[in-house]
Design a protein around this motif. Structure first.
Motif: not given
Length: 67
Positions: A29-30, A35-38, A50-51
């Motif tokens: 979603t984002a 290196g992180y994502i939602q 999370v990574e």
């Protein structure tokens, strides 16, 4: 700047797949820096940060349930 995933991609944890644990897929979603994502797990409305190195794209495209 390049990212591993795009918004809307369906991903799943790499470790769960290797261990054979039935963990559902999530939608990206984002995109975050470093290196992180939602993600939003399917069937829920909560979001997790999370990574991206612990996730991979799903082989098959999944449909979001219409609730």
């Amino acid at each position: 700047m390049s990212f591993k995933f795009k918004i809307g991609d369906m991903v799943r944890p790499i470790l769960a797949k290797e261990m054979g644990v039935p963990i559902g897929i999530s939608q990206v979603t984002a995109l975050q820096l470093n290196g992180y994502i939602q993600i939003e797990p399917m069937g829920t409305y909560r979001r997790l940060l999370v990574e991206d190195k612990h996730y991979e794209l799903c082989e098959k495209e999944a449909q979001r349930p219409d609730n």
